[in-house]
Design a protein around this motif. Structure first.
Motif, mmCIF file in Angstrom:
data_model
loop_
_atom_site.group_PDB
_atom_site.id
_atom_site.type_symbol
_atom_site.label_atom_id
_atom_site.label_comp_id
_atom_site.label_asym_id
_atom_site.label_seq_id
_atom_site.Cartn_x
_atom_site.Cartn_y
_atom_site.Cartn_z
ATOM 1 N N HIS A 1 42.930 -7.430 -26.360
ATOM 2 C CA HIS A 1 42.255 -6.542 -25.408
ATOM 3 C C HIS A 1 42.017 -7.246 -24.073
ATOM 4 C CE1 HIS A 1 41.899 -3.665 -28.537
ATOM 5 N NE2 HIS A 1 40.963 -4.299 -29.217
ATOM 6 N N ALA A 2 41.692 -8.527 -24.124
ATOM 7 C CA ALA A 2 41.478 -9.271 -22.885
ATOM 8 C C ALA A 2 42.774 -9.374 -22.089
ATOM 9 C CB ALA A 2 40.935 -10.662 -23.195
ATOM 10 N N ALA A 3 43.886 -9.602 -22.781
ATOM 11 C CA ALA A 3 45.179 -9.714 -22.094
ATOM 12 C C ALA A 3 45.531 -8.417 -21.365
ATOM 13 C CB ALA A 3 46.269 -10.077 -23.099
ATOM 14 N N ASP A 4 45.104 -7.277 -21.915
ATOM 15 C CA ASP A 4 45.375 -5.991 -21.282
ATOM 16 C C ASP A 4 44.743 -5.871 -19.897
ATOM 17 O OD1 ASP A 4 46.869 -5.126 -23.425
ATOM 18 O OD2 ASP A 4 45.227 -4.002 -24.359
ATOM 19 N N VAL A 5 43.671 -6.635 -19.663
ATOM 20 C CA VAL A 5 42.986 -6.560 -18.364
ATOM 21 C C VAL A 5 43.103 -7.872 -17.588
ATOM 22 C CG1 VAL A 5 41.392 -4.791 -19.185
ATOM 23 C CG2 VAL A 5 40.734 -7.196 -19.349
ATOM 24 N N GLY A 6 44.071 -8.710 -18.003
ATOM 25 C CA GLY A 6 44.361 -9.920 -17.244
ATOM 26 C C GLY A 6 43.485 -11.104 -17.549
ATOM 27 N N ALA A 7 42.967 -11.205 -18.769
ATOM 28 C CA ALA A 7 42.098 -12.324 -19.144
ATOM 29 C C ALA A 7 42.541 -12.923 -20.464
ATOM 30 C CB ALA A 7 40.650 -11.867 -19.239
ATOM 31 N N SER A 8 41.956 -14.056 -20.784
ATOM 32 C CA SER A 8 42.123 -14.695 -22.087
ATOM 33 C C SER A 8 40.745 -14.910 -22.689
ATOM 34 C CB SER A 8 42.841 -16.047 -21.944
ATOM 35 O OG SER A 8 44.136 -15.895 -21.413
ATOM 36 N N VAL A 9 40.697 -15.198 -23.995
ATOM 37 C CA VAL A 9 39.417 -15.516 -24.625
ATOM 38 C C VAL A 9 39.456 -16.955 -25.126
ATOM 39 C CG1 VAL A 9 38.839 -13.162 -25.282
ATOM 40 C CG2 VAL A 9 40.147 -14.592 -26.864
ATOM 41 N N ALA A 10 38.323 -17.622 -24.991
ATOM 42 C CA ALA A 10 38.193 -18.999 -25.445
ATOM 43 C C ALA A 10 36.884 -19.134 -26.209
ATOM 44 C CB ALA A 10 38.210 -19.962 -24.267
ATOM 45 N N ALA A 11 36.958 -19.759 -27.373
ATOM 46 C CA ALA A 11 35.750 -20.013 -28.160
ATOM 47 C C ALA A 11 35.105 -21.291 -27.644
ATOM 48 C CB ALA A 11 36.086 -20.126 -29.640
ATOM 49 N N LEU A 12 34.478 -21.170 -26.497
ATOM 50 C CA LEU A 12 33.786 -22.269 -25.823
ATOM 51 C C LEU A 12 32.326 -21.880 -25.662
ATOM 52 C CD1 LEU A 12 36.451 -23.031 -23.072
ATOM 53 C CD2 LEU A 12 35.924 -24.456 -25.064
ATOM 54 N N ALA A 13 31.429 -22.784 -25.999
ATOM 55 C CA ALA A 13 30.009 -22.444 -25.966
ATOM 56 C C ALA A 13 29.423 -22.485 -24.565
ATOM 57 C CB ALA A 13 29.228 -23.361 -26.898
ATOM 58 N N THR A 14 30.088 -23.157 -23.648
ATOM 59 C CA THR A 14 29.774 -23.086 -22.217
ATOM 60 C C THR A 14 31.088 -23.120 -21.447
ATOM 61 O OG1 THR A 14 29.554 -25.505 -22.068
ATOM 62 C CG2 THR A 14 27.510 -24.232 -22.359
ATOM 63 N N SER A 15 31.053 -22.675 -20.203
ATOM 64 C CA SER A 15 32.244 -22.731 -19.364
ATOM 65 C C SER A 15 32.425 -24.148 -18.836
ATOM 66 C CB SER A 15 32.115 -21.764 -18.183
ATOM 67 O OG SER A 15 33.188 -21.952 -17.269
ATOM 68 N N PRO A 16 33.570 -24.779 -19.105
ATOM 69 C CA PRO A 16 33.785 -26.120 -18.550
ATOM 70 C C PRO A 16 33.852 -26.126 -17.019
ATOM 71 C CG PRO A 16 35.234 -25.743 -20.423
ATOM 72 C CD PRO A 16 34.616 -24.411 -20.077
ATOM 73 N N LEU A 17 34.373 -25.050 -16.437
ATOM 74 C CA LEU A 17 34.531 -24.965 -14.991
ATOM 75 C C LEU A 17 33.320 -24.299 -14.348
ATOM 76 C CD1 LEU A 17 38.245 -23.984 -15.198
ATOM 77 C CD2 LEU A 17 37.435 -25.897 -13.813
ATOM 78 N N PRO A 18 33.061 -24.569 -13.073
ATOM 79 C CA PRO A 18 31.936 -23.927 -12.392
ATOM 80 C C PRO A 18 32.023 -22.409 -12.461
ATOM 81 C CG PRO A 18 32.792 -25.731 -11.059
ATOM 82 C CD PRO A 18 33.764 -25.539 -12.202
ATOM 83 N N VAL A 19 30.864 -21.743 -12.601
ATOM 84 C CA VAL A 19 30.830 -20.299 -12.736
ATOM 85 C C VAL A 19 29.527 -19.773 -12.168
ATOM 86 C CG1 VAL A 19 29.879 -20.508 -15.076
ATOM 87 C CG2 VAL A 19 30.985 -18.378 -14.394
#
Length: 371
Positions: free
Chosen positions: A86-104
């Motif tokens: 479903h994420a790929a359908d809207v141009g995203a990916s999913v990651a099982a990460l408990a925090t975002s490694p990159l700034p957000v």
């Protein structure tokens, strides 16, 4: 639901996982949950497994109650794959990460409840882009459930160490294995609590917290473990979301075994260990700091011991329950694999060391998420 197995009671288990939505190219978190949920709703046959969370950069799914770990494994793999599709359908990916490694810059979700939280808690709510894993285990009554809560509380930091998967925050290494738990601890009701003693006392404590007006409702009672508001279960909430789905299954098996062991102790008249809240909190801090890569506070001795020894103590504590549910050999194998590979925090750091790029680290974590 609790059913009779071969010579033993078998408790059902359900898992809730929160996933991070990321850009497939940059690795940055993306506020696309509304679009992903719409896709999932269109595709659902009956009730969707997916739900929104506080921030639009994350997505949650919940499995149905399962009787064995093979069912849990199938469900986790299925819903992670569905989330990815479903994420790929809207141009995203999913990651099982408990925090975002990159700034957000997190985006609060829509709805009156989330608006209330954003207004009430300010920066605490704004910065709560964290992804956890909650495990529900069936209990026969509130009285049994509270007896379980009182007897598992000292072991919960070990589950946090096993699942630690959030070493990075806003592009920096935090020096923690689970920084998510440190951020989560900013909520006024989060963390370990004292012994409850009875179901009546538990409900009095919850009502007293809500009556202060600091919490919106009972849903914001964020104890490390609590009685579920919606199901006849104990809900263990201390864990980071696991990067590797195999670790989610191990967490579910160990949590069910902890619940069953605690219930047996209660029925046998064994009192809970009355460890002070301050010591449980310190044990959780140590688990968050080092994960399984250094020392942990042993739940029995309350002294620092090698993580491997504490993990073996946990396994010994729940051995009979694991054996009776048929999970012992699989849990032993999964724990050995986890110790060898490391939790998500170690894997993330090793990926960064190898690639030199947080973006590439996230990309590899997207791949691992799918198993």
């Amino acid at each position: 639901m609790i059913t009779e197995g071969v010579g033993a009671v078998v408790r059902t288990v359900g898992v809730e996982e929160e996933l991070l939505l990321v850009d497939p190219e940059s690795g940055e978190a993306r506020a696309l949950s509304t679009a992903v949920l719409a896709r999932a709703e269109q595709d659902a046959e009956g009730e969707s497994a997916f739900e929104p969370e506080l921030h639009r950069q994350q997505l949650e799914f919940a499995t149905h109650p399962c009787r064995d770990m093979a069912e849990i494994a199938d469900a986790v793999h299925r819903w992670r794959a569905e989330a990815s599709r479903h994420a790929a359908d809207v141009g995203a990916s999913v990651a099982a990460l408990a925090t975002s490694p990159l700034p957000v810059s997190p985006t609060i979700g829509a709805g009156e409840r989330y608006r209330w939280m954003a207004e009430r808690y300010g920066l605490t709510a704004q910065e709560q882009l964290t992804c956890g894993c909650h495990v529900h285990v069936s209990v026969e009554s509130d009285e049994e459930g509270v007896a379980v809560l009182d007897r598992v509380r000292c072991w919960l930091p070990v589950l946090l160490a096993l699942t630690a998967n959030s070493p990075f925050w806003q592009g920096q290494d935090t020096r923690y294995a689970s920084y998510r738990s440190r951020v989560w601890g900013r909520w006024p009701s989060a963390g370990p609590v004292e012994l409850h003693g009875s179901a009546e006392r538990y409900h009095e404590q919850v009502a007293a917290l809500v009556s202060t007006g600091v919490l919106k409702d009972e849903g914001m009672v964020y104890f490390d473990a609590r009685l579920s508001r919606s199901y006849p279960t104990v809900e263990v909430r201390i864990a980071d979301v696991c990067l590797d789905p195999a670790d989610t299954v191990l967490l579910a098996a160990l949590t069910r075994a902890l619940v069953e062991t605690a219930a047996r102790e209660w029925r046998a008249g064994e009192p809970p260990q009355d460890t002070e809240v301050a010591l449980v909190r310190v044990a959780s801090w140590q688990a968050a700091r080092s994960g399984i890569d250094d020392r942990l506070i042993h739940p029995r001795t309350l002294r620092p011991e090698p993580a491997a020894d504490v993990l073996r103590a946990l396994l010994a504590h729940v051995r009979d329950a694991l054996e009776d549910s048929g999970d012992l050999k699989a849990a032993q194998k999964a724990l050995t694999a986890l110790e060898r590979r490391g939790s998500g925090a170690r894997v993330q750091r090793e990926l960064l060391e190898r690639t030199g790029s947080l973006r590439d680290t996230v990309a590899e974590c997207v791949r691992i998420t799918g198993g």
